[in-house]
Scaffold this active site. Structure first.
Site, PDB file in Angstrom:
ATOM      1  N   ALA A 198      -6.333   4.540  -6.028  1.00 17.71           N
ATOM      2  CA  ALA A 198      -7.630   4.833  -6.659  1.00 17.71           C
ATOM      3  C   ALA A 198      -7.552   6.100  -7.497  1.00 17.71           C
ATOM      4  O   ALA A 198      -8.052   6.140  -8.637  1.00 17.71           O
ATOM      5  CB  ALA A 198      -8.715   4.975  -5.587  1.00 17.71           C
ATOM      6  N   GLU A 252      -3.331  16.020  -4.430  1.00 18.70           N
ATOM      7  CA  GLU A 252      -2.888  15.144  -3.346  1.00 18.70           C
ATOM      8  C   GLU A 252      -2.372  16.012  -2.201  1.00 18.70           C
ATOM      9  O   GLU A 252      -1.536  16.882  -2.411  1.00 18.70           O
ATOM     10  CB  GLU A 252      -1.790  14.197  -3.855  1.00 18.70           C
ATOM     11  CG  GLU A 252      -1.019  13.461  -2.793  1.00 18.70           C
ATOM     12  CD  GLU A 252      -1.895  12.618  -1.851  1.00 18.70           C
ATOM     13  OE1 GLU A 252      -2.759  11.882  -2.335  1.00 18.70           O
ATOM     14  OE2 GLU A 252      -1.703  12.747  -0.608  1.00 18.70           O
ATOM     15  N   TYR A 287       4.023 -13.174   1.351  1.00 16.44           N
ATOM     16  CA  TYR A 287       4.183 -13.362  -0.098  1.00 16.44           C
ATOM     17  C   TYR A 287       5.351 -12.511  -0.595  1.00 16.44           C
ATOM     18  O   TYR A 287       5.763 -11.560   0.061  1.00 16.44           O
ATOM     19  CB  TYR A 287       2.889 -13.040  -0.856  1.00 16.44           C
ATOM     20  CG  TYR A 287       2.257 -11.700  -0.576  1.00 16.44           C
ATOM     21  CD1 TYR A 287       2.695 -10.535  -1.199  1.00 16.44           C
ATOM     22  CD2 TYR A 287       1.195 -11.591   0.319  1.00 16.44           C
ATOM     23  CE1 TYR A 287       2.084  -9.311  -0.947  1.00 16.44           C
ATOM     24  CE2 TYR A 287       0.586 -10.377   0.577  1.00 16.44           C
ATOM     25  CZ  TYR A 287       1.033  -9.243  -0.060  1.00 16.44           C
ATOM     26  OH  TYR A 287       0.438  -8.033   0.197  1.00 16.44           O
TER      27      TYR A 287
HETATM   28  C1  LIG Z   1      -2.998  -4.716   5.756  1.00 16.28           C
HETATM   29  C2  LIG Z   1      -3.593  -4.407   4.416  1.00 16.28           C
HETATM   30  C3  LIG Z   1      -3.368  -5.263   3.362  1.00 16.28           C
HETATM   31  C4  LIG Z   1      -3.949  -5.015   2.116  1.00 16.28           C
HETATM   32  N1  LIG Z   1      -3.748  -5.899   1.105  1.00 16.28           N
HETATM   33  C5  LIG Z   1      -4.334  -5.683  -0.092  1.00 16.28           C
HETATM   34  C6  LIG Z   1      -4.139  -6.611  -1.159  1.00 16.28           C
HETATM   35  O1  LIG Z   1      -3.429  -7.609  -1.026  1.00 16.28           O
HETATM   36  N2  LIG Z   1      -4.760  -6.358  -2.356  1.00 16.28           N
HETATM   37  C7  LIG Z   1      -5.545  -5.250  -2.547  1.00 16.28           C
HETATM   38  O2  LIG Z   1      -6.071  -5.078  -3.647  1.00 16.28           O
HETATM   39  N3  LIG Z   1      -5.748  -4.357  -1.540  1.00 16.28           N
HETATM   40  C8  LIG Z   1      -5.173  -4.546  -0.328  1.00 16.28           C
HETATM   41  N4  LIG Z   1      -5.367  -3.656   0.678  1.00 16.28           N
HETATM   42  C9  LIG Z   1      -6.278  -2.516   0.465  1.00 16.28           C
HETATM   43  C10 LIG Z   1      -5.634  -1.367  -0.293  1.00 16.28           C
HETATM   44  O3  LIG Z   1      -4.410  -1.021   0.306  1.00 16.28           O
HETATM   45  C11 LIG Z   1      -6.571  -0.156  -0.297  1.00 16.28           C
HETATM   46  O4  LIG Z   1      -7.869  -0.553  -0.612  1.00 16.28           O
HETATM   47  C12 LIG Z   1      -6.109   0.879  -1.319  1.00 16.28           C
HETATM   48  O5  LIG Z   1      -4.782   1.253  -1.096  1.00 16.28           O
HETATM   49  C13 LIG Z   1      -7.022   2.097  -1.255  1.00 16.28           C
HETATM   50  O6  LIG Z   1      -6.534   3.074  -2.136  1.00 16.28           O
HETATM   51  P1  LIG Z   1      -7.227   4.510  -2.162  1.00 16.28           P
HETATM   52  O7  LIG Z   1      -6.471   5.271  -3.214  1.00 16.28           O
HETATM   53  O8  LIG Z   1      -8.698   4.387  -2.257  1.00 16.28           O
HETATM   54  O9  LIG Z   1      -6.938   5.132  -0.727  1.00 16.28           O
HETATM   55  P2  LIG Z   1      -5.582   5.668  -0.112  1.00 16.28           P
HETATM   56  O10 LIG Z   1      -4.454   4.796  -0.459  1.00 16.28           O
HETATM   57  O11 LIG Z   1      -5.862   5.932   1.326  1.00 16.28           O
HETATM   58  O12 LIG Z   1      -5.347   7.052  -0.864  1.00 16.28           O
HETATM   59  C14 LIG Z   1      -6.084   8.215  -0.567  1.00 16.28           C
HETATM   60  C15 LIG Z   1      -5.223   9.411  -0.920  1.00 16.28           C
HETATM   61  O13 LIG Z   1      -5.991  10.594  -0.752  1.00 16.28           O
HETATM   62  C16 LIG Z   1      -5.185  11.575  -0.110  1.00 16.28           C
HETATM   63  N5  LIG Z   1      -6.096  12.513   0.547  1.00 16.28           N
HETATM   64  C17 LIG Z   1      -6.893  12.284   1.624  1.00 16.28           C
HETATM   65  N6  LIG Z   1      -7.592  13.389   1.940  1.00 16.28           N
HETATM   66  C18 LIG Z   1      -7.238  14.339   1.016  1.00 16.28           C
HETATM   67  C19 LIG Z   1      -7.612  15.692   0.819  1.00 16.28           C
HETATM   68  N7  LIG Z   1      -8.503  16.308   1.607  1.00 16.28           N
HETATM   69  N8  LIG Z   1      -7.045  16.366  -0.225  1.00 16.28           N
HETATM   70  C20 LIG Z   1      -6.128  15.766  -1.045  1.00 16.28           C
HETATM   71  N9  LIG Z   1      -5.730  14.478  -0.872  1.00 16.28           N
HETATM   72  C21 LIG Z   1      -6.285  13.781   0.132  1.00 16.28           C
HETATM   73  C22 LIG Z   1      -4.311  10.762   0.834  1.00 16.28           C
HETATM   74  O14 LIG Z   1      -3.149  11.481   1.208  1.00 16.28           O
HETATM   75  C23 LIG Z   1      -4.000   9.537  -0.011  1.00 16.28           C
HETATM   76  O15 LIG Z   1      -2.846   9.710  -0.807  1.00 16.28           O
HETATM   77  C24 LIG Z   1      -4.771  -3.864   1.920  1.00 16.28           C
HETATM   78  C25 LIG Z   1      -4.964  -2.978   2.982  1.00 16.28           C
HETATM   79  C26 LIG Z   1      -4.383  -3.236   4.210  1.00 16.28           C
HETATM   80  C27 LIG Z   1      -4.612  -2.274   5.327  1.00 16.28           C
END
Ligand SMILES: Cc1cc2nc3c(=O)[nH]c(=O)nc-3n(C[C@H](O)[C@H](O)[C@H](O)COP(=O)(O)OP(=O)(O)OC[C@H]3O[C@@H](n4cnc5c(N)ncnc54)[C@H](O)[C@@H]3O)c2cc1C
Length: 406
Positions: free
Chosen positions: A13, A32, A216
């Site tokens: 994200a 990060e 997959y």
């Molecule tokens: C089993 C499983 C299968 C999945 N399969 C799919 C799929 O097939 N297709 C799909 O689209 N999605 C899938 N998802 C969902 C997807 O993985 C997540 O929705 C996505 O990775 C979320 O990304 P994000 O960047 O919001 O959060 P995150 O990946 O959690 O990233 C958040 C980041 O913020 C950092 N952070 C946290 N707190 C702080 C702070 N205070 N200061 C600085 N940095 C901080 C963390 O270290 C991390 O790097 C799956 C999830 C799971 C669990």
């Protein structure tokens, strides 16, 4: 006032938001907390709603290098292995104008990170965002960078700090996410190590009682990503360390993990059991979530936008969590293009209005998919009959895959 965007969190994200903001003419800085910008773990599926955005961002060539392009998604019975219905994913380009792909999470993250760097996005690792303060004119982030507290001020801030988002807890005060009662166990296996009959370049979903398995191809098809998703209890000790278990590398003792897997898959067909037995190094992830979004206020507070899992964590049963994060970023980019400092709050409101209902719908549908995948008794019989009879018509999701940015 500068044209800076501060972004907390450098996952999928955060990197997508940084890239989209930079394309919209803003200077983005991503903080990060980890020592390196990277993603571990296994695979993600991306529907045409998401690959269409990656194409518009000029990333389709990069995607072709790392993704697999499965030709079908097979819904199977876990008990017999029978294919109940197939969604022809190879038709996605003809129907939706963009492909359905599967890839390793690290490859998706790497692709976004490189694209963001090319657009001039700055990245600070080992930078823990502590708090956000805002006035009507600006946002200030307190960030502990390599142990030193720094203050950064900008007209816009994006909270992309994941399911446990400390910033969400500060801004919305709605506490910690809850354990959904579902646990993901995942493994990655080289196709070359599998017997020929277990190798696959397609997506398969084996539906069983209170559990299902998804497999997959990733890494251009060289590896098979295998995930078992099961309803289960956490041991007291796990429950106390829930947040620490939210990493793709969490691992219980091998014996404990295998015992749980075998219990969840006790009714599985011999070939599925063979596949599970061939995989090793199982990692687990207790799935935590929140109720579906209830309003635009959960996406935007003043000059702060929440995106990705920070705003709408979801069960992975529609395979769209990362997809919704990328859609969020794209819509944010549209709103930031041409925005001036004074109208940032209105632009962010437009972003929130464009996004919250769709994200809520995807969250809700993911829960429903889990109920369908894990059905027992007459509901299972009805599901299987429906799939055999209606086939792909029951599996296609036009409102999801046909999405166009607004
Ligand atoms: C089993 C499983 C299968 C999945 N399969 C799919 C799929 O097939 N297709 C799909 O689209 N999605 C899938 N998802 C969902 C997807 O993985 C997540 O929705 C996505 O990775 C979320 O990304 P994000 O960047 O919001 O959060 P995150 O990946 O959690 O990233 C958040 C980041 O913020 C950092 N952070 C946290 N707190 C702080 C702070 N205070 N200061 C600085 N940095 C901080 C963390 O270290 C991390 O790097 C799956 C999830 C799971 C669990």
């Amino acid at each position: 006032m500068n044209r800076n965007v501060l972004i907390a969190g450098g996952g999928i994200a955060g990197m997508a938001a940084g890239f989209a903001a930079a394309r919209a003419g803003w200077q983005a800085t991503v903080f990060e907390r980890a020592a390196e910008f990277s993603e571990v773990g296994a695979g993600v599926q991306l529907g045409p709603n998401v690959t269409r955005i990656l194409q518009a961002w000029g990333l389709d060539d990069a995607l072709k290098h790392v993704a697999a392009f499965p030709s079908g998604l097979h819904a199977r019975s876990m008990a017999t292995g029978e294919v109940l219905a197939t969604l022809p994913l190879k038709d996605a380009v003809a129907i939706y104008g963009a492909p359905y792909v599967t890839l390793h999470r690290a490859d998706l993250h790497g692709l976004l990170l490189q694209a963001a760097s090319r657009e001039g996005v700055q990245t600070h690792s080992d930078a823990v965002v502590q708090r956000v303060h805002q006035t009507p004119e600006a946002v200030t982030l307190d960030v502990s960078e390599q142990g030193l507290l720094q203050h950064h001020t900008a007209p816009v801030m994006v909270a992309a700090d994941g399911v446990w988002s400390p910033l969400r807890q500060q801004l919305l005060g709605d506490g910690l996410p809850h354990f959904t009662g579902h646990i993901a166990y995942r493994a990655l296996v080289a196709q070359a190590e599998l017997p020929v009959h277990l190798r696959s370049q397609d997506v398969s979903v084996w539906m069983g009682e209170h559990a299902h398995v998804v497999s997959y191809p990733v890494r251009g098809g060289e590896y098979l990503n295998v995930v078992c998703l099961a309803e289960g209890q956490l041991l007291d000790d796990d429950a106390n360390h829930l947040q620490a278990l939210q990493t793709w590398n969490a691992q219980k003792s091998e014996a404990q993990t295998l015992a749980e897997l075998h219990h969840a898959l006790r009714g599985a067909s011999a070939s599925l059991k063979d596949l599970i037995a061939t995989c090793s190094d199982w990692r687990l992830w207790p799935l935590c979530g929140r109720p579906a979004m209830q309003g635009a206020h959960q996406h935007v507070q003043g000059r702060v936008a929440l995106v990705g899992d920070a705003a709408h964590p979801m069960l992975p049963y529609l395979a769209q969590g990362a997809g919704m994060a990328i859609e969020d970023a794209a819509v944010l980019g549209v709103q930031l293009a041409g925005a001036v400092n004074t109208d940032v709050p209105q632009r962010l409101q437009a972003f929130a209005q464009a996004r919250w209902q769709r994200n809520a719908r995807v969250q809700t549908r993911a829960v429903r998919n889990g109920e369908i995948f894990h059905a027992t008794g007459p509901k299972r019989v009805g599901r299987d009959m429906g799939l055999r009879w209606m086939g792909a018509r029951l599996m296609d999701v036009p409102w999801l895959y046909g999405y166009r940015l607004s």
